[in-house]
Design a protein around this motif. Structure first.
Motif, PDB file in Angstrom:
ATOM      1  N   PHE A  59       0.794  -1.222   0.000  1.00 41.91           N
ATOM      2  CA  PHE A  59       0.000   0.000   0.000  1.00 41.91           C
ATOM      3  C   PHE A  59       0.833   1.282   0.000  1.00 41.91           C
ATOM      4  O   PHE A  59       0.275   2.350  -0.286  1.00 41.91           O
ATOM      5  CB  PHE A  59      -0.926   0.027   1.220  1.00 41.91           C
ATOM      6  N   LEU A  60       2.091   1.212   0.334  1.00 41.52           N
ATOM      7  CA  LEU A  60       2.895   2.427   0.518  1.00 41.52           C
ATOM      8  C   LEU A  60       4.232   2.330  -0.206  1.00 41.52           C
ATOM      9  O   LEU A  60       5.266   2.714   0.331  1.00 41.52           O
ATOM     10  CB  LEU A  60       3.116   2.694   2.009  1.00 41.52           C
ATOM     11  N   ASP A  61       4.217   1.853  -1.423  1.00 41.95           N
ATOM     12  CA  ASP A  61       5.438   1.750  -2.210  1.00 41.95           C
ATOM     13  C   ASP A  61       5.721   3.094  -2.873  1.00 41.95           C
ATOM     14  O   ASP A  61       4.941   3.540  -3.729  1.00 41.95           O
ATOM     15  CB  ASP A  61       5.291   0.662  -3.271  1.00 41.95           C
ATOM     16  N   PRO A  62       6.791   3.792  -2.526  1.00 40.94           N
ATOM     17  CA  PRO A  62       7.031   5.136  -3.072  1.00 40.94           C
ATOM     18  C   PRO A  62       7.285   5.139  -4.581  1.00 40.94           C
ATOM     19  O   PRO A  62       6.872   6.077  -5.269  1.00 40.94           O
ATOM     20  CB  PRO A  62       8.260   5.630  -2.294  1.00 40.94           C
ATOM     21  N   GLU A  63       7.932   4.125  -5.111  1.00 43.36           N
ATOM     22  CA  GLU A  63       8.201   4.102  -6.546  1.00 43.36           C
ATOM     23  C   GLU A  63       6.916   3.945  -7.350  1.00 43.36           C
ATOM     24  O   GLU A  63       6.703   4.635  -8.356  1.00 43.36           O
ATOM     25  CB  GLU A  63       9.180   2.966  -6.866  1.00 43.36           C
ATOM     26  N   ILE A  64       6.051   3.055  -6.921  1.00 46.14           N
ATOM     27  CA  ILE A  64       4.772   2.875  -7.608  1.00 46.14           C
ATOM     28  C   ILE A  64       3.917   4.130  -7.464  1.00 46.14           C
ATOM     29  O   ILE A  64       3.220   4.537  -8.403  1.00 46.14           O
ATOM     30  CB  ILE A  64       4.049   1.634  -7.055  1.00 46.14           C
ATOM     31  N   ALA A  65       3.957   4.775  -6.300  1.00 46.93           N
ATOM     32  CA  ALA A  65       3.207   6.016  -6.106  1.00 46.93           C
ATOM     33  C   ALA A  65       3.685   7.099  -7.062  1.00 46.93           C
ATOM     34  O   ALA A  65       2.878   7.821  -7.658  1.00 46.93           O
ATOM     35  CB  ALA A  65       3.337   6.482  -4.662  1.00 46.93           C
ATOM     36  N   ARG A  66       4.994   7.219  -7.229  1.00 47.67           N
ATOM     37  CA  ARG A  66       5.534   8.224  -8.143  1.00 47.67           C
ATOM     38  C   ARG A  66       5.144   7.937  -9.595  1.00 47.67           C
ATOM     39  O   ARG A  66       4.809   8.846 -10.352  1.00 47.67           O
ATOM     40  CB  ARG A  66       7.056   8.267  -7.997  1.00 47.67           C
ATOM     41  N   ASP A  67       5.142   6.675  -9.976  1.00 48.90           N
ATOM     42  CA  ASP A  67       4.764   6.330 -11.348  1.00 48.90           C
ATOM     43  C   ASP A  67       3.273   6.545 -11.602  1.00 48.90           C
ATOM     44  O   ASP A  67       2.875   6.922 -12.710  1.00 48.90           O
ATOM     45  CB  ASP A  67       5.136   4.868 -11.629  1.00 48.90           C
ATOM     46  N   ALA A  68       2.436   6.276 -10.602  1.00 45.28           N
ATOM     47  CA  ALA A  68       0.982   6.380 -10.786  1.00 45.28           C
ATOM     48  C   ALA A  68       0.464   7.795 -10.641  1.00 45.28           C
ATOM     49  O   ALA A  68      -0.638   8.105 -11.116  1.00 45.28           O
ATOM     50  CB  ALA A  68       0.268   5.474  -9.779  1.00 45.28           C
ATOM     51  N   LEU A  69       1.217   8.677  -9.981  1.00 51.02           N
ATOM     52  CA  LEU A  69       0.726  10.021  -9.683  1.00 51.02           C
ATOM     53  C   LEU A  69       0.276  10.801 -10.920  1.00 51.02           C
ATOM     54  O   LEU A  69      -0.812  11.398 -10.895  1.00 51.02           O
ATOM     55  CB  LEU A  69       1.795  10.800  -8.923  1.00 51.02           C
ATOM     56  N   PRO A  70       1.032  10.846 -12.025  1.00 49.07           N
ATOM     57  CA  PRO A  70       0.566  11.638 -13.182  1.00 49.07           C
ATOM     58  C   PRO A  70      -0.775  11.157 -13.730  1.00 49.07           C
ATOM     59  O   PRO A  70      -1.652  11.972 -14.046  1.00 49.07           O
ATOM     60  CB  PRO A  70       1.690  11.452 -14.206  1.00 49.07           C
ATOM     61  N   ARG A  71      -0.968   9.843 -13.826  1.00 47.96           N
ATOM     62  CA  ARG A  71      -2.229   9.335 -14.359  1.00 47.96           C
ATOM     63  C   ARG A  71      -3.391   9.599 -13.405  1.00 47.96           C
ATOM     64  O   ARG A  71      -4.499   9.936 -13.849  1.00 47.96           O
ATOM     65  CB  ARG A  71      -2.102   7.828 -14.634  1.00 47.96           C
ATOM     66  N   VAL A  72      -3.131   9.446 -12.120  1.00 49.56           N
ATOM     67  CA  VAL A  72      -4.199   9.705 -11.151  1.00 49.56           C
ATOM     68  C   VAL A  72      -4.556  11.190 -11.139  1.00 49.56           C
ATOM     69  O   VAL A  72      -5.732  11.568 -11.018  1.00 49.56           O
ATOM     70  CB  VAL A  72      -3.776   9.221  -9.749  1.00 49.56           C
ATOM     71  N   LEU A  73      -3.553  12.073 -11.261  1.00 52.32           N
ATOM     72  CA  LEU A  73      -3.831  13.512 -11.326  1.00 52.32           C
ATOM     73  C   LEU A  73      -4.663  13.860 -12.550  1.00 52.32           C
ATOM     74  O   LEU A  73      -5.579  14.687 -12.480  1.00 52.32           O
ATOM     75  CB  LEU A  73      -2.515  14.291 -11.343  1.00 52.32           C
ATOM     76  N   THR A  74      -4.358  13.246 -13.682  1.00 55.27           N
ATOM     77  CA  THR A  74      -5.150  13.478 -14.887  1.00 55.27           C
ATOM     78  C   THR A  74      -6.599  13.051 -14.663  1.00 55.27           C
ATOM     79  O   THR A  74      -7.541  13.756 -15.068  1.00 55.27           O
ATOM     80  CB  THR A  74      -4.547  12.710 -16.073  1.00 55.27           C
ATOM     81  N   GLY A  75      -6.786  11.912 -14.019  1.00 60.97           N
ATOM     82  CA  GLY A  75      -8.145  11.481 -13.715  1.00 60.97           C
ATOM     83  C   GLY A  75      -8.836  12.373 -12.706  1.00 60.97           C
ATOM     84  O   GLY A  75     -10.052  12.581 -12.778  1.00 60.97           O
ATOM     85  N   LEU A  76      -8.063  12.935 -11.769  1.00 59.05           N
ATOM     86  CA  LEU A  76      -8.659  13.818 -10.764  1.00 59.05           C
ATOM     87  C   LEU A  76      -9.224  15.083 -11.399  1.00 59.05           C
ATOM     88  O   LEU A  76     -10.222  15.631 -10.916  1.00 59.05           O
ATOM     89  CB  LEU A  76      -7.616  14.185  -9.710  1.00 59.05           C
ATOM     90  N   TRP A  77      -8.618  15.555 -12.471  1.00 56.43           N
ATOM     91  CA  TRP A  77      -9.140  16.737 -13.157  1.00 56.43           C
ATOM     92  C   TRP A  77     -10.551  16.467 -13.672  1.00 56.43           C
ATOM     93  O   TRP A  77     -11.407  17.353 -13.652  1.00 56.43           O
ATOM     94  CB  TRP A  77      -8.207  17.132 -14.288  1.00 56.43           C
ATOM     95  N   LEU A  78     -10.823  15.234 -14.110  1.00 55.61           N
ATOM     96  CA  LEU A  78     -12.185  14.867 -14.510  1.00 55.61           C
ATOM     97  C   LEU A  78     -13.124  14.917 -13.315  1.00 55.61           C
ATOM     98  O   LEU A  78     -14.260  15.396 -13.421  1.00 55.61           O
ATOM     99  CB  LEU A  78     -12.178  13.472 -15.138  1.00 55.61           C
ATOM    100  N   ASN A  79     -12.661  14.441 -12.159  1.00 56.44           N
ATOM    101  CA  ASN A  79     -13.485  14.507 -10.950  1.00 56.44           C
ATOM    102  C   ASN A  79     -13.800  15.938 -10.556  1.00 56.44           C
ATOM    103  O   ASN A  79     -14.926  16.245 -10.124  1.00 56.44           O
ATOM    104  CB  ASN A  79     -12.768  13.804  -9.789  1.00 56.44           C
ATOM    105  N   VAL A  80     -12.835  16.835 -10.694  1.00 50.24           N
ATOM    106  CA  VAL A  80     -13.055  18.238 -10.325  1.00 50.24           C
ATOM    107  C   VAL A  80     -14.107  18.862 -11.233  1.00 50.24           C
ATOM    108  O   VAL A  80     -15.040  19.542 -10.769  1.00 50.24           O
ATOM    109  CB  VAL A  80     -11.725  19.020 -10.400  1.00 50.24           C
ATOM    110  N   ARG A  81     -13.997  18.638 -12.529  1.00 46.49           N
ATOM    111  CA  ARG A  81     -14.986  19.188 -13.462  1.00 46.49           C
ATOM    112  C   ARG A  81     -16.365  18.601 -13.207  1.00 46.49           C
ATOM    113  O   ARG A  81     -17.377  19.322 -13.234  1.00 46.49           O
ATOM    114  CB  ARG A  81     -14.553  18.933 -14.897  1.00 46.49           C
TER     115      ARG A  81
END
Length: 282
Positions: A59-81
């Motif tokens: 649940f707390l792997d920093p490397e996987i978190a860093r790799d997933a962050l850009p895609r999750v941020l892109t999806g979050l923009w859809l949630n905000v709209r």
């Protein structure tokens, strides 16, 4: 010519002020110490658990978190709209239903009955069922001009939260004393003018805190639209999890949702505090 008056506090007043300052500093220090102690105990209890290492890797792997962050941020923009559009739609729908439910006279009974039926239905239905019916059932009809799944998911959110907000607005409208309506009508205002200029401004001001609380709840539930397929933050985290067999992307999405909610929660708390002070006359 005016003479400025200077008031020197008495020794007793200075002593009380100094005592209050000391108590304030002491309270802050005690709160900080107790928070640090409890935080340390929780950290020791969690990290000392037998399965902590496995949980940390899953649940707390920093490397996987860093790799997933850009895609999750892109999806979050859809949630905000989606949040902005659904919040506006639910507020307008809730206000309309509340006004319809407060119409007086036997001629408006069918309208009141329909409005009441709407609020009872969508306040009782789980949101996930409404989402499935609109996003999976409606497209199956194959009607001309069927909106995309994302729009249908937003409509499910608007219909569900509109039922909750309608009751909040109705409580605010009915909290306005009838004498104010009578006074407005005696001045020659029509029913619509009375609602617009007398009733609704007071009603909205009184129910602003619960309205904002419902918007905070909506901010979390926009993530359920991922069940219909649109790639929002939750869906992006799910895809990343399927690729890495690691749940860290879900934690990334959860942290982003919390960060998104903090400003709205802070505004809600501030508005609630002001409303409480206004009611207490402070």
């Amino acid at each position: 010519m005016s003479t400025a008056l200077h008031h020197d506090p008495s020794p007793a007043q200075r002593a009380r002020a100094a005592y209050r300052r000391r108590q304030t500093v002491l309270s802050v220090l005690i709160a900080a110490a107790s928070t640090a102690a409890i935080g340390t105990l929780l950290a020791v209890a969690v990290t000392g658990a037998p399965g902590w290492e496995r949980v940390r890797e899953s649940f707390l792997d920093p490397e996987i978190a860093r790799d997933a962050l850009p895609r999750v941020l892109t999806g979050l923009w859809l949630n905000v709209r989606l949040l902005v559009c659904c919040a506006i739609g639910a507020l307008l729908l809730g206000l309309l239903i509340a006004i319809l439910r407060t119409l007086r006279g036997p001629v408006f009974f069918p309208i009141r009955a329909l409005a009441a039926g709407y609020t009872y239905t969508f306040r009782g239905l789980p949101l996930i069922i409404v989402l499935y019916v609109l996003t999976l059932g409606m497209p199956g009809l194959r009607l001309q001009g069927m909106p995309p799944v994302l729009v249908l998911g937003g409509l499910a959110l608007v219909l569900t939260y509109g039922g909750y907000l309608a009751e909040v607005f109705r409580a605010g409208i009915e909290s306005v004393h009838p004498s104010q309506l009578a006074a407005a009508r005696s001045l020659g205002l029509t029913y619509r003018q009375t609602m617009r200029h007398v009733v609704l401004p007071q009603a909205v001001r009184r129910v602003t805190p619960p309205l904002l609380n419902d918007v905070v709840a909506l901010q979390k539930d926009v993530g359920l639209v991922s069940l219909a397929g649109p790639i929002d933050a939750v869906r992006a985290a799910q895809i990343a999890t399927a690729q890495t067999f690691n749940y860290t992307p879900y934690i990334v999405a959860g942290v982003l949702f919390v960060l998104l909610a903090i400003p709205l929660i802070a505004v809600t708390d501030q508005v609630t505090l002001r409303a409480a002070r206004r009611q207490s006359g402070g």
